[in-house]
Design an enzyme around this catalytic site. Structure first.
Site, short mmCIF file in Angstrom:
data_model
loop_
_atom_site.label_atom_id
_atom_site.label_comp_id
_atom_site.label_asym_id
_atom_site.label_seq_id
_atom_site.Cartn_x
_atom_site.Cartn_y
_atom_site.Cartn_z
N ASN A 71 0.81 -1.22 0.00
CA ASN A 71 0.00 0.00 0.00
C ASN A 71 0.84 1.27 0.00
O ASN A 71 0.32 2.36 0.19
CB ASN A 71 -0.95 0.00 1.20
CG ASN A 71 -1.82 -1.23 1.23
OD1 ASN A 71 -1.60 -2.14 2.02
ND2 ASN A 71 -2.77 -1.30 0.32
N ILE A 89 1.03 6.99 -0.04
CA ILE A 89 0.36 6.03 0.83
C ILE A 89 -1.09 5.86 0.41
O ILE A 89 -1.78 6.84 0.14
CB ILE A 89 0.41 6.50 2.29
CG1 ILE A 89 1.85 6.76 2.71
CG2 ILE A 89 -0.24 5.47 3.21
CD1 ILE A 89 1.98 7.65 3.92
N CYS A 90 -1.54 4.62 0.38
CA CYS A 90 -2.95 4.37 0.11
C CYS A 90 -3.61 3.95 1.42
O CYS A 90 -3.47 2.82 1.86
CB CYS A 90 -3.11 3.27 -0.93
SG CYS A 90 -4.81 2.85 -1.25
N LEU A 91 -4.30 4.90 2.04
CA LEU A 91 -4.95 4.61 3.31
C LEU A 91 -6.24 5.42 3.38
O LEU A 91 -6.22 6.62 3.12
CB LEU A 91 -4.00 4.98 4.46
CG LEU A 91 -4.49 4.67 5.87
CD1 LEU A 91 -4.66 3.17 6.06
CD2 LEU A 91 -3.52 5.20 6.91
#
Lengths: 559, 220
Positions: B79, B87-89
């Protein structure tokens, strides 16, 4: 339940439709004053190629929305303010069904109520609702009252009496005013204000949830209004977002696609996809005559008489093919065995198809094996096998040829329509001059405008008839269609020629007579073209030479 | 005082006072709106022992809009972009709530390192690696932690690695034997690494990809 509601909806539309048509008729009366009486003979009677629709302004949509809200609140027996977000998330009919089935689930999904787990801990007033889900259904009668009481609780900011309150967002302990939704997540009103403003202004969001993490409760209108205080602009923007969402959720409504136009159109007749095989719902938003668009598809222009699916197919084909078709035609040949298109980009005439490995002569298209040793020069033109090969070649060319035939006419009408409008701009100037220099009145020089408008309209119709003819299956019906097309085309060409003829003050009277007559004739021809095609769709008369969306079954059944 | 400044100052102070969580926030170029957060890699993960730094930008409408965060330290994680550190959040996007703080967000990043979400990847190649062979992925992630985040590394991992020089093959999570095999065919080593990484030439996949396809890719 749901069908009852829809039915009454329908009635509402119908009444208004009639009103609208009357207005429409009288408006055009004034425009065409200079024309003979029989011109308006069809007034009042609905034409089969027209679809009843109603233009709506922003204010009218808001009214619509208010009406829906009232309807739902009446059916559910809940407070008006609770319905607002409800109506926005689910299609109406399903909403009612779902609500009857499980009111709590709907309210939770709408962000109006907390999921049960949270309810237990945070909301005192909802203690009676904490039983298992099944039981809530039997408590239906309690629902309205609890809804109302909750609303009051939501919009009244709880007054903080004990201890200094530190807002968990701005960490300010000097704030005295706090607000919270039913979930009791308290924040200072300044933060609420900033949060809601940022949601509406920068994100364009109408669906504003509580600021707490993982809290899905939605802020109702009144709460937002309260939080925004005097910020009128943001409140208006919020209203606009609501309206936008309302329209996009409602299959009967659509916004006008023209830039900066805020009107919408209600067209219940075209709300489902399945009717699009029988009608072409071209509607006008009412802001201007040119704001015509199709209710059924995204083509933002009048594509009558052809239906959406066919129009779309045609446009797609044009996009894919038109640019390259001409090039292919002049630069390539097809392999006489596998029909793949081949470009010869140099070298000798001994071609070997990359795909099927067939060897042939580029000049005569005959098989290479018969050429023996006559490399580089083909003298076998008349041989039978070469002729056969060329026949096959010309057959595949013919389909391209056929497409280009329709495409060229299609494009030509569009081009001509544009040119005639340009020409009119020049003519108009001259007319105005003439008004000043001669004693002709304004009304006497208006006939040109009407004629150009008509030419433009008919060319648009003609343009699309070519798209339709391309896909029509050969037969009597197509022959009739093409007859109508030819009559209209001839008439339009004659009229455009008349428009382009030079005019002098002395001859203007005769010219005017001619143009007016021709305009009426062209108008009638256009009417016939549109009427007949529309009726054909309703009767299922048209057969296609390709598979058209929505026609699949009908076609198979009849063939 | 400006509400945003007050809040950020308080948040920075909070992190300073809280020694237990091991989360640090420092100023970059003296502005409280451009910060550097750092935390230790969570225990029991390939990131254990590493020290990770995050670039933090506080937007004008903070806290009503989410903070902008990206890793400064290179991280091998499905991620997190291995190139840019993006960042993939969800909480950094649509699930942001104004009650979240710098500290809680950094803790969320820390827990992201514990529980990758390969079905919603930021770095598709890393995610593929993760899905194909977990043990090989973890080895690579550990190697990255060692190289970039000052992690201890696995004992006897790669002999030359400890001396500070980076082993490109291990960086890409590939087997040395595979790289040597194709390099022997006369291809450039870095190109071989690049192609094999892109093709996810790892674990069970090795049997599925035949050599011709690899060569074809190499010739492109």
């Amino acid at each position: 339940m749901s069908s009852d509601y829809e039915y009454s909806d329908q009635e509402y539309y119908d009444e208004d439709d009639e009103q609208m048509f009357d207005e429409d008729g009288s408006a055009s009366d004034m425009e065409i004053d200079a024309f003979p009486e029989d011109f308006k003979s069809k007034k009042g009677k609905q034409k089969s190629y027209e679809v009843p629709h109603e233009p709506l302004t922003q204010a009218q949509i808001e009214q619509f929305m208010a009406q829906d809200v009232e309807n739902i609140s009446g059916i559910f027996g809940v407070d008006v303010s609770i319905v607002d977000p409800l109506i926005l998330i689910l299609a109406k009919d399903r909403l009612i069904e779902k609500y009857m089935d499980n009111p709590t689930a709907v309210l939770v999904k709408a962000g109006l109520e907390l999921p049960e787990k949270q309810t237990e801990s945070s909301s005192r007033s909802r203690a009676s609702q904490t039983g298992p889900r099944r039981s809530t259904r039997r408590q239906n009668s309690d629902q309205p009252r609890s809804g109302v009481s909750k609303i009051i609780e939501r919009i009244t900011p709880p007054v903080e009496d004990y201890g200094p309150f530190v807002c968990p967002i701005c960490f300010d302990d000097t704030q005295t005013e706090t607000m919270a939704l039913a979930c009791n997540h308290k924040f200072c009103s300044a933060c609420w204000n900033a949060y809601i403003t940022s949601k509406i202004r920068t994100e364009g969001e109408h669906w504003i949830t509580c600021m707490a993490e993982d809290c899905s409760l939605v802020t109702p209108d009144k709460f937002i209004h309260f939080a925004l205080k005097d910020d009128k602009a943001t409140w208006e923007r919020f209203q606009e977002l609501l309206v936008r969402h309302f329209v996009s959720c409602n299959p009967n409504l659509k916004f006008c696609p023209y830039p900066s136009c805020t009107n919408a159109v209600s067209c219940p007749a075209a709300s489902s996809k399945s009717v699009l095989t029988t009608i072409v719902p071209i509607v006008c938003c009412g802001a201007s005559d040119s704001h015509k668009f199709c209710f059924g598809c995204t083509i933002d222009a009048d594509h009558r008489p052809v239906i959406c699916a066919v129009a779309k197919m045609w446009l797609q084909k044009c996009q894919d093919d038109s640019e390259t078709a001409n090039w292919i035609k002049s630069n390539t040949k097809e392999c006489s065995k596998c029909q793949s298109t081949i470009e010869k980009n140099g070298g000798c005439n001994h071609m070997t198809c990359k795909k099927c490995k067939y060897e042939f002569c580029w000049v005569c298209m005959g098989p290479w094996s018969e050429h023996g040793t006559a490399w580089y020069s083909c003298n076998r033109y008349d041989d039978k096998s070469s002729i056969d090969a060329r026949d096959a070649q010309s057959k595949s060319r013919a389909s391209l040829e056929r497409y280009l035939h329709y495409y060229n006419r299609w494009a030509n009408h569009e081009q001509s329509a544009k040119l005639s409008v340009e020409l009119y701009a020049k003519t108009e100037k001259k007319m105005e001059e003439m008004q000043i220099t001669s004693e002709l009145t304004w009304i006497e020089v208006q006939f040109m405008k009407k004629a150009v408008d008509e030419v433009f309209k008919c060319r648009m119709t003609l343009k699309w008839t070519y798209a339709m003819a391309y896909y029509l299956e050969k037969g009597n019906q197509k022959a009739l269609f093409e007859d109508n097309q030819r009559y209209l085309e001839n008439a339009v060409e004659e009229l455009s020629e008349l428009i382009e003829s030079p005019f002098e003050p002395e001859t203007i009277a005769t010219l005017r007579q001619k143009v007016t007559d021709k305009t009426v004739y062209v108008q009638n021809r256009n009417e016939i073209m549109l009427e007949d095609t529309a009726r054909g769709f309703q009767e299922g008369r048209w057969k296609w030479n390709v598979t058209v969306n929505g026609f699949d079954q009908a076609e198979e059944g009849e063939e | 005082m400006d509400a945003r400044l007050r809040r950020v100052n308080k948040e920075i102070l909070d992190c300073k006072n809280d020694r237990a969580s091991n989360i640090q926030v420092d100023l970059i170029d003296n502005s409280p709106f451009h910060l550097k957060g750092s935390f230790n890699g969570p225990e029991g993960t390939p990131y254990e022992g590493g020290h990770f730094e995050v670039d933090i930008v506080i937007p004008d409408s903070y806290p009503f809009q989410p903070v902008k965060m990206k890793f400064i330290t290179k991280v091998y994680h499905p991620n997190i972009s291995s190139a840019s550190g993006a960042i993939c959040l969800d909480i950094l996007k649509d699930a942001w709530s104004p009650v979240l703080t710098l500290k809680s967000t950094l803790i969320s990043l820390q827990s992201l390192l514990c529980s990758p979400e390969p079905n919603d990847p930021q770095d598709a190649e890393v995610a593929k690696h993760y899905m194909t062979s977990r043990s090989s992925f973890e080895e690579t992630a550990r190697y990255w932690t060692m190289i970039y985040a000052g992690g201890p590394g696995k004992e006897g991992l790669k002999s030359g690695a400890k001396s500070g020089s980076k082993d490109e093959v291990a960086m890409a999570g590939l087997e040395k034997a595979h790289v040597d095999q194709f390099e022997a065919l006369g291809f450039d080593r870095s190109k071989v690494i690049d192609v094999l990484r892109r093709m996810n030439y790892r674990g069970a996949n090795v049997a599925k990809i035949n050599d011709d396809r690899v060569v074809e890719e190499l010739l492109k």
